[in-house]
Each structure stands twice: as C-alpha cells, then as structure tokens.
Write a protein that holds these residues in place. Structure first.
Motif, PDB file in Angstrom:
ATOM      1  N   MET A 148      94.144  32.058  33.061  1.00  0.00           N
ATOM      2  CA  MET A 148      94.192  33.146  32.089  1.00  0.00           C
ATOM      3  C   MET A 148      92.803  33.355  31.487  1.00  0.00           C
ATOM      4  SD  MET A 148      96.149  35.417  30.648  1.00  0.00           S
ATOM      5  CE  MET A 148      97.807  34.806  30.965  1.00  0.00           C
TER       6      MET A 148
ATOM      7  N   ASP B 262      92.180  39.090  31.224  1.00  0.00           N
ATOM      8  CA  ASP B 262      93.633  39.159  31.385  1.00  0.00           C
ATOM      9  C   ASP B 262      94.297  39.537  30.067  1.00  0.00           C
ATOM     10  OD1 ASP B 262      93.557  38.363  34.077  1.00  0.00           O
ATOM     11  OD2 ASP B 262      93.599  36.241  33.528  1.00  0.00           O
ATOM     12  N   ASN B 263      93.854  38.903  28.999  1.00  0.00           N
ATOM     13  CA  ASN B 263      94.419  39.194  27.679  1.00  0.00           C
ATOM     14  C   ASN B 263      94.181  40.647  27.285  1.00  0.00           C
ATOM     15  OD1 ASN B 263      95.288  36.551  27.380  1.00  0.00           O
ATOM     16  ND2 ASN B 263      93.468  35.892  26.274  1.00  0.00           N
TER      17      ASN B 263
ATOM     18  N   ARG C  20      93.878  43.182  29.337  1.00  0.00           N
ATOM     19  CA  ARG C  20      94.798  44.015  30.115  1.00  0.00           C
ATOM     20  C   ARG C  20      96.186  44.021  29.498  1.00  0.00           C
ATOM     21  NH1 ARG C  20      91.437  42.345  34.499  1.00  0.00           N
ATOM     22  NH2 ARG C  20      92.487  40.336  34.712  1.00  0.00           N
ATOM     23  N   MET C  21      96.628  42.862  28.994  1.00  0.00           N
ATOM     24  CA  MET C  21      97.942  42.798  28.353  1.00  0.00           C
ATOM     25  C   MET C  21      97.952  43.582  27.038  1.00  0.00           C
ATOM     26  SD  MET C  21      99.378  38.964  29.148  1.00  0.00           S
ATOM     27  CE  MET C  21      97.891  38.058  28.737  1.00  0.00           C
ATOM     28  N   GLN C  22      96.847  43.499  26.299  1.00  0.00           N
ATOM     29  CA  GLN C  22      96.756  44.259  25.045  1.00  0.00           C
ATOM     30  C   GLN C  22      96.851  45.761  25.294  1.00  0.00           C
ATOM     31  OE1 GLN C  22      93.058  42.659  23.301  1.00  0.00           O
ATOM     32  NE2 GLN C  22      94.263  42.187  21.487  1.00  0.00           N
TER      33      GLN C  22
ATOM     34  N   ALA D 182      98.118  47.246  27.861  1.00  0.00           N
ATOM     35  CA  ALA D 182      99.456  47.571  28.358  1.00  0.00           C
ATOM     36  C   ALA D 182     100.440  47.714  27.198  1.00  0.00           C
ATOM     37  CB  ALA D 182      99.941  46.494  29.333  1.00  0.00           C
ATOM     38  N   LEU D 183     100.307  46.832  26.201  1.00  0.00           N
ATOM     39  CA  LEU D 183     101.163  46.925  25.024  1.00  0.00           C
ATOM     40  C   LEU D 183     100.873  48.200  24.236  1.00  0.00           C
ATOM     41  CD1 LEU D 183     103.244  45.749  23.062  1.00  0.00           C
ATOM     42  CD2 LEU D 183     101.380  44.457  21.982  1.00  0.00           C
TER      43      LEU D 183
END
Length: 245
Positions: A1, A5-6, A8-10, A12-13
């Motif tokens: 991780m 990656d973090n 991209r998740m942020q 996406a949210l």
C-alpha cells in the motif's frame, strides 16, 4: 500500500460522494503526507492544504526510526520471513508491541521534553509510568501486521516519485500543487524536520510556513492532550485564517 494508492481511494470516495473539489485537505503526520500527495496528484480537486507535523517524504533521519520499528517486528518470535507475516500470539505478541511502543517513546517527543521532565507536569509519577501509560497502553490493542503496513507506506513515501511527470524531481512535484498550503512542522520533531520543510515550503506556489514551537516533538502537531493548549490554539487559529482566505 502506497501514498498513491491512498490517493486513488480518496478520489474514488470523493467521486462517489459527488464532491468535485475540497475546500481544505487537513492532515497530521502521515495525514499531512497524504494531503500533500492529494494536492499534487489532483491539483484541480484541492483548494487548500493544512499539513501539520508532516512532510512530502521520509527523510534519512525518519527512515532510521522506521527501520528500527520494522526490524523490531522482523526479529520478534512469530515473524515468518517466508510469508512476511507476523503470527505471534499471547506473550510474544505483547512483548513485540511493548518494544514497538518503547521505540516510539524515544522518537515521538523531544529530548528536552524528557530532560526537563515535562511528563511530571502531566500527572505521571516517573519516566517509567509515562512510557507504560503514555505509550505502551496506546499500542496494546494494535494489529502488528497493520503497524508494519503503515511503516512501509510511510517509509516509501516520496512525492518526487509519486507521478512519472515529476521525473523524480521534488521541485516539479511541489510546483504541481496549486492549492494554498499552510505547512506547520513542529520545531522539535525528529520525524519531519522543520528545517527541511521550510526549504520545501519555499518551492510551493502558495506556501505559508508556520512552525509550532514546543518541546512536545512530533506530538506537538496533535495537541489534544493536557498541557498542549498553546499548540492547539496556534493550529486552530492558523487553519481558521486559511479557511477565511
């Protein structure tokens, strides 16, 4: 991780919540690293950044600390070098977490905090009482593999390498940030050095360097504890002023 990656998740949210742009990305410690990565990789989505007690990469001094944490886990009974997984239980797990916490105790606060015995002003009986109740208890319920994943993400973070367009150049990476950035390192932090951050802040398009003077070391950027009222007031006022701009 990774930090990328973090990010991209942020994003996406934010997409899921239908939030095209945030007024403020606030972060402490690794959260500050994450906020700065978000602003660099997605400048169109961040209007302001408040980065407290954190930077854009792990420096060599920081890596010495992080490597000591990694090796504490990797040398402990219960570590499997083949699977790179910690499976210790019972007393082995407790002992590993205590050792992990003691390393944090040595780095998380400044030498002046200890030498001036500021922990006595907080109600602790002595140094041992502070280390046990101020650090060991905080790590007692942690998942050791989660801690190792956190250390790896932290150690490998480097904004200069977060996107190919930066070409490994920290100047290009910082110049990609268009947001207003309030950067607040702690003067006695041994993780994210204030002198290094001051130099990097000067490379930003809109950087505001406001160090936090305190003996609390890295914890000075997380001022919720008794005895940290001055730091809390400084951070709150600085963030309020940033939002008012």
């Amino acid at each position: 991780m990774t930090m990328e990656d973090n990010t991209r998740m942020q994003t996406a949210l934010l997409d899921y919540l239908d939030v095209p742009k945030v007024a403020l990305a606030y972060g402490y410690s690794m959260g500050a690293m994450q906020s700065l990565h978000l602003a660099a990789l997605h400048p169109e989505r961040v209007e302001r950044v408040a980065a407290v007690a954190g930077g854009v990469r792990a420096g060599d001094t920081n890596k010495v600390f992080l490597e000591s944490l990694r090796h504490t886990i990797m040398c402990a009974r219960g570590w499997d070098p083949n699977t790179q997984w910690y499976g210790g239980v019972g007393e082995d797990r407790v002992a590993t977490l205590k050792a992990f916490a003691r390393i944090y105790a040595g780095w998380g606060l400044s030498s002046r905090f200890y030498e001036e015995k500021e922990y006595l002003n907080l109600g602790y009986k002595n140094l041992e009482d502070f280390c046990v109740n101020g650090y060991e208890k905080g790590f007692a319920s942690c998942d050791i593999n989660d801690l190792l994943a956190q250390v790896n993400t932290w150690r490998n973070a480097d904004l200069a390498n977060a996107d190919a367009s930066f070409e490994g150049c920290i100047v290009k990476a910082l110049q990609s940030i268009t947001a207003k950035v309030l950067w607040m390192p702690v003067t006695t932090d041994t993780y994210f050095l204030a002198d290094s951050i001051q130099k990097e802040c000067a490379l930003l398009r809109q950087g505001d360097f406001q160090p936090i003077p305190t003996n609390w070391g890295h914890r000075g950027g997380d001022p919720w504890r008794e005895g940290q009222e001055k730091q809390l007031q400084q951070v709150q006022m600085a963030v309020k002023n940033l939002l008012d701009e």
